[in-house]
Motif scaffolding. Structure first.
Motif, PDB file in Angstrom:
ATOM      1  N   VAL A   9     -12.746 -30.979 -19.555  1.00 22.56           N
ATOM      2  CA  VAL A   9     -12.121 -31.199 -18.259  1.00 22.56           C
ATOM      3  C   VAL A   9     -12.678 -32.507 -17.724  1.00 22.56           C
ATOM      4  O   VAL A   9     -13.889 -32.705 -17.707  1.00 22.56           O
ATOM      5  CB  VAL A   9     -12.448 -30.064 -17.270  1.00 22.56           C
ATOM      6  CG1 VAL A   9     -11.915 -30.379 -15.890  1.00 22.56           C
ATOM      7  CG2 VAL A   9     -11.895 -28.753 -17.761  1.00 22.56           C
ATOM      8  N   ILE A  25     -12.580 -22.861 -16.285  1.00 23.00           N
ATOM      9  CA  ILE A  25     -12.901 -24.228 -15.877  1.00 23.00           C
ATOM     10  C   ILE A  25     -13.908 -24.183 -14.732  1.00 23.00           C
ATOM     11  O   ILE A  25     -14.869 -24.951 -14.711  1.00 23.00           O
ATOM     12  CB  ILE A  25     -11.616 -24.978 -15.462  1.00 23.00           C
ATOM     13  CG1 ILE A  25     -10.724 -25.212 -16.686  1.00 23.00           C
ATOM     14  CG2 ILE A  25     -11.943 -26.279 -14.751  1.00 23.00           C
ATOM     15  CD1 ILE A  25      -9.346 -25.763 -16.365  1.00 23.00           C
ATOM     16  N   LEU A  52      -3.378 -31.195 -11.473  1.00 21.67           N
ATOM     17  CA  LEU A  52      -3.465 -31.522 -12.889  1.00 21.67           C
ATOM     18  C   LEU A  52      -2.830 -32.890 -13.125  1.00 21.67           C
ATOM     19  O   LEU A  52      -1.653 -33.087 -12.837  1.00 21.67           O
ATOM     20  CB  LEU A  52      -2.738 -30.449 -13.703  1.00 21.67           C
ATOM     21  CG  LEU A  52      -2.803 -30.544 -15.213  1.00 21.67           C
ATOM     22  CD1 LEU A  52      -4.239 -30.342 -15.697  1.00 21.67           C
ATOM     23  CD2 LEU A  52      -1.897 -29.503 -15.835  1.00 21.67           C
ATOM     24  N   VAL A  57      -3.395 -26.075 -19.414  1.00 15.00           N
ATOM     25  CA  VAL A  57      -4.374 -24.985 -19.346  1.00 15.00           C
ATOM     26  C   VAL A  57      -3.707 -23.695 -19.781  1.00 15.00           C
ATOM     27  O   VAL A  57      -2.478 -23.599 -19.824  1.00 15.00           O
ATOM     28  CB  VAL A  57      -4.951 -24.807 -17.918  1.00 15.00           C
ATOM     29  CG1 VAL A  57      -5.663 -26.057 -17.441  1.00 15.00           C
ATOM     30  CG2 VAL A  57      -3.888 -24.361 -16.939  1.00 15.00           C
ATOM     31  N   PRO A  79      -9.009 -25.023 -20.434  1.00 14.17           N
ATOM     32  CA  PRO A  79      -8.206 -26.141 -20.928  1.00 14.17           C
ATOM     33  C   PRO A  79      -7.727 -25.921 -22.355  1.00 14.17           C
ATOM     34  O   PRO A  79      -8.412 -25.300 -23.164  1.00 14.17           O
ATOM     35  CB  PRO A  79      -9.180 -27.323 -20.872  1.00 14.17           C
ATOM     36  CG  PRO A  79     -10.528 -26.701 -21.015  1.00 14.17           C
ATOM     37  CD  PRO A  79     -10.430 -25.352 -20.354  1.00 14.17           C
ATOM     38  N   THR A  82      -7.973 -31.388 -23.865  1.00 20.54           N
ATOM     39  CA  THR A  82      -8.544 -32.122 -22.732  1.00 20.54           C
ATOM     40  C   THR A  82      -7.562 -32.123 -21.581  1.00 20.54           C
ATOM     41  O   THR A  82      -6.375 -32.401 -21.782  1.00 20.54           O
ATOM     42  CB  THR A  82      -8.873 -33.576 -23.133  1.00 20.54           C
ATOM     43  OG1 THR A  82      -9.824 -33.549 -24.203  1.00 20.54           O
ATOM     44  CG2 THR A  82      -9.452 -34.356 -21.970  1.00 20.54           C
ATOM     45  N   VAL A  83      -8.056 -31.790 -20.398  1.00 22.35           N
ATOM     46  CA  VAL A  83      -7.242 -31.862 -19.188  1.00 22.35           C
ATOM     47  C   VAL A  83      -7.940 -32.778 -18.187  1.00 22.35           C
ATOM     48  O   VAL A  83      -9.164 -32.871 -18.176  1.00 22.35           O
ATOM     49  CB  VAL A  83      -6.976 -30.479 -18.539  1.00 22.35           C
ATOM     50  CG1 VAL A  83      -6.230 -29.562 -19.465  1.00 22.35           C
ATOM     51  CG2 VAL A  83      -8.236 -29.832 -18.058  1.00 22.35           C
TER      52      VAL A  83
END
Length: 97
Positions: A9, A25, A52, A57, A79, A82-83
């Motif tokens: 994240v 998260i 976001l 997610v 996630p 990768t977020v």
């Protein structure tokens, strides 16, 4: 949700690893020293809602709180890869020694 894979994240430009021992998260952000907003940890209240910027997610359970497009609930999501979140939660206060 099936097997918990590692994800990342990026919150306000700071990267946090979300690995198998994190429930969400939110828990990864807390362990990294942040103090994100939340109330319920179950997707009911929506207090942990974040914007976001990129990525996806997955939810451990379907949230009861309204989650508009482009928003996620950090308390009950993990996630997928990768977020990036727009917000960077405040850091936990340090106690002077």
């Amino acid at each position: 949700m099936s097997k918990r894979n590692e994800g990342r994240v990026i919150a306000g430009g700071i990267e946090v690893v979300v690995d198998a021992h994190h429930d969400s998260i939110l828990s990864a952000l807390e362990e990294a020293g942040f103090a994100p907003e939340y109330h319920c940890r179950e997707g009911v209240c929506g207090a942990c809602r974040c914007t976001l910027e990129s990525g996806e997610v997955e939810y451990q359970q379907t949230p009861l709180a309204n989650v508009p497009p482009g928003q996620v609930l950090s308390c009950c999501s993990r996630p997928k890869g990768t977020v990036a979140l727009k917000e960077r939660p405040p850091l936990k206060p340090r106690i002077a020694s």
